[in-house]
Design an enzyme around this catalytic site. Structure first.
Site, short mmCIF file in Angstrom:
data_model
loop_
_atom_site.label_atom_id
_atom_site.label_comp_id
_atom_site.label_asym_id
_atom_site.label_seq_id
_atom_site.Cartn_x
_atom_site.Cartn_y
_atom_site.Cartn_z
N ASP A 95 -30.08 -1.83 13.25
CA ASP A 95 -29.27 -2.24 12.10
C ASP A 95 -28.01 -2.95 12.57
OD1 ASP A 95 -29.41 -1.08 8.95
OD2 ASP A 95 -27.47 -1.92 9.56
N ASP A 143 -28.17 -7.85 15.06
CA ASP A 143 -28.15 -8.80 13.94
C ASP A 143 -29.49 -9.52 14.02
OD1 ASP A 143 -27.95 -10.93 12.25
OD2 ASP A 143 -26.01 -11.63 13.00
N VAL A 144 -30.34 -9.33 13.03
CA VAL A 144 -31.71 -9.88 13.12
C VAL A 144 -31.73 -11.40 13.15
CG1 VAL A 144 -32.85 -7.86 12.10
CG2 VAL A 144 -32.12 -9.77 10.62
N ASN A 199 -37.38 -5.50 7.85
CA ASN A 199 -36.92 -5.05 6.53
C ASN A 199 -35.49 -5.47 6.22
OD1 ASN A 199 -36.62 -2.87 4.25
ND2 ASN A 199 -35.04 -2.36 5.75
N TYR A 230 -33.08 -16.01 -2.22
CA TYR A 230 -33.84 -14.76 -2.05
C TYR A 230 -35.31 -14.98 -2.39
CZ TYR A 230 -34.69 -9.68 -2.40
OH TYR A 230 -35.15 -8.39 -2.23
N LYS A 273 -38.35 -14.74 0.21
CA LYS A 273 -39.38 -13.71 0.03
C LYS A 273 -40.76 -14.35 -0.14
CE LYS A 273 -36.84 -9.94 0.38
NZ LYS A 273 -36.86 -9.18 1.64
P1 NAD Z 1 -29.71 -1.83 1.77
O1 NAD Z 1 -28.53 -2.68 1.55
O2 NAD Z 1 -29.71 -0.41 1.31
O3 NAD Z 1 -30.10 -1.82 3.32
C1 NAD Z 1 -30.16 -2.99 4.07
C2 NAD Z 1 -29.84 -2.68 5.51
O4 NAD Z 1 -29.99 -3.90 6.25
C3 NAD Z 1 -28.39 -2.21 5.71
O5 NAD Z 1 -28.37 -1.04 6.53
C4 NAD Z 1 -27.72 -3.38 6.42
O6 NAD Z 1 -26.70 -2.98 7.33
C5 NAD Z 1 -28.90 -4.00 7.15
N1 NAD Z 1 -28.68 -5.42 7.49
C6 NAD Z 1 -28.15 -6.39 6.68
N2 NAD Z 1 -28.07 -7.54 7.36
C7 NAD Z 1 -28.58 -7.31 8.60
C8 NAD Z 1 -28.76 -8.11 9.76
N3 NAD Z 1 -28.40 -9.40 9.78
N4 NAD Z 1 -29.31 -7.54 10.85
C9 NAD Z 1 -29.66 -6.23 10.85
N5 NAD Z 1 -29.49 -5.42 9.79
C10 NAD Z 1 -28.96 -5.95 8.69
O7 NAD Z 1 -30.92 -2.65 1.10
P2 NAD Z 1 -32.41 -2.24 0.68
O8 NAD Z 1 -32.49 -2.28 -0.79
O9 NAD Z 1 -32.87 -1.06 1.43
O10 NAD Z 1 -33.17 -3.56 1.21
C11 NAD Z 1 -34.01 -3.56 2.34
C12 NAD Z 1 -35.02 -4.70 2.18
O11 NAD Z 1 -35.80 -4.44 1.01
C13 NAD Z 1 -34.41 -6.08 2.00
O12 NAD Z 1 -35.16 -7.02 2.71
C14 NAD Z 1 -34.54 -6.31 0.51
O13 NAD Z 1 -34.60 -7.68 0.20
C15 NAD Z 1 -35.85 -5.61 0.23
N6 NAD Z 1 -36.09 -5.24 -1.15
C16 NAD Z 1 -35.25 -4.39 -1.79
C17 NAD Z 1 -35.52 -4.05 -3.10
C18 NAD Z 1 -34.63 -3.12 -3.88
O14 NAD Z 1 -34.79 -3.08 -5.11
N7 NAD Z 1 -33.75 -2.38 -3.26
C19 NAD Z 1 -36.64 -4.58 -3.76
C20 NAD Z 1 -37.46 -5.44 -3.06
C21 NAD Z 1 -37.19 -5.76 -1.76
#
Ligand code: NAD
Length: 260
Positions: free
Chosen positions: A36, A62-63, A89, A155, A159
């Site tokens: 992360d 940082d991905v 993710n 986004y 996606k």
């Molecule tokens: P979240 O904000 O709870 O967690 C995201 C994590 O990614 C955080 O810990 C953050 O520090 C980390 N992060 C951000 N940028 C980064 C980078 N450059 N390098 C490494 N880590 C990084 O979000 P979430 O809701 O758990 O989302 C996770 C994934 O799920 C995302 O790709 C999001 O698009 C996808 N998603 C979420 C939902 C939803 O409703 N929450 C729905 C569909 C898809």
């Protein structure tokens, strides 16, 4: 245990969906890398797993940074002696109308979601191919891999792009026993979504309650949020599936918001 002794590298695993997936994989016997941007949170999450008797490593990455990704994956492989599962993710969200997006914001979104997926995939595949023990690559897509919504141009673009990447990796990975699939969740109450609710209310000029009921959950079959546990269950299926029969697919888990 469905993932006994497998090694899983999960990006964005310090929070939300990635965190739940890491926990679920650990309970199923996997050794888990919590990767992360938030180093402190990654190390703390790994420590909590270790305290619960699991094997876990927290790494800062940082991905969207090529060097950091290859160093983090190399470190994980050196630490656990291999790599079997990648969950790409990590992601962020920025909401505004197309005409108000700055080019910088557009590029940042595409970089985290698409460059991040490419860089982690490339690093993982190099190890998986060399080790010759197959593997599973899982991308965190979204219903927005299939559908569009207002205010989410980069986004939705990113996606949708992940499904293309997964299909290519499925074809190229097959001779090596490496599968690639996409999970497409509906809205889940993570910090990423909680942040959007007031932002969308402001931009659309409606109440936060209406954002939830009339925007986010409007097209579900039952007005319910998807949960992190629902998403982790699908991730576990993709991670543990035994053959190339299940590859190149995207699975929507969204209370029927989108039906294939
Ligand atoms: P979240 O904000 O709870 O967690 C995201 C994590 O990614 C955080 O810990 C953050 O520090 C980390 N992060 C951000 N940028 C980064 C980078 N450059 N390098 C490494 N880590 C990084 O979000 P979430 O809701 O758990 O989302 C996770 C994934 O799920 C995302 O790709 C999001 O698009 C996808 N998603 C979420 C939902 C939803 O409703 N929450 C729905 C569909 C898809």
């Amino acid at each position: 245990m469905k993932l006994k002794d497998k090694v899983a590298f999960v990006t964005g695993a310090a929070s939300g969906l990635g965190h739940e997936i890491a926990l679920t994989f650990a309970r199923e016997g996997a050794r888990v890398v919590i990767a992360d941007l938030n180093e402190q949170a990654a190390i703390a999450a790994a420590q909590r797993l270790a305290d619960a008797g699991h094997q876990a490593l927290g790494v800062a990455v940082d991905v969207a940074n090529e060097t950091q990704v290859s160093q983090a994956v190399d470190r994980a492989v050196a630490h656990f002696g291999g790599l079997d599962i990648l969950v790409s993710n990590a992601g962020i969200q920025i909401v505004r109308p197309v005409e108000e997006f700055s080019f910088e914001e557009w590029k940042r979104m595409l970089s985290i979601h698409l460059d991040g997926a490419f860089l982690t995939t490339r690093a993982a595949l190099r190890h998986m191919y060399a080790a010759g023990r197959g593997g599973s690559i899982i991308y965190m897509g979204s219903v927005h891999s299939k559908e569009a919504s207002l205010l989410k141009a980069p986004y939705v673009t990113a996606k949708h792009g992940l499904t293309g990447l997964a299909k290519v990796v499925a074809k190229e990975g097959a001779p090596h026993g490496v599968r690639a699939n996409v999970i497409c969740p509906g809205f889940v109450r993570t910090p990423l979504v909680d942040k959007q609710i007031p932002e969308q209310a402001r931009t659309l000029g409606i109440s936060e309650d209406d954002v939830v009921r009339k925007v986010m959950l409007k097209d579900t079959v039952d007005g319910e949020f998807t949960t992190s546990a629902d998403v982790a269950e699908v991730a576990l299926m993709f991670a543990s599936f035994p053959s190339n029969a299940l590859t190149g697919q995207s699975m929507v888990v969204s209370h029927g918001w989108f039906m294939q």
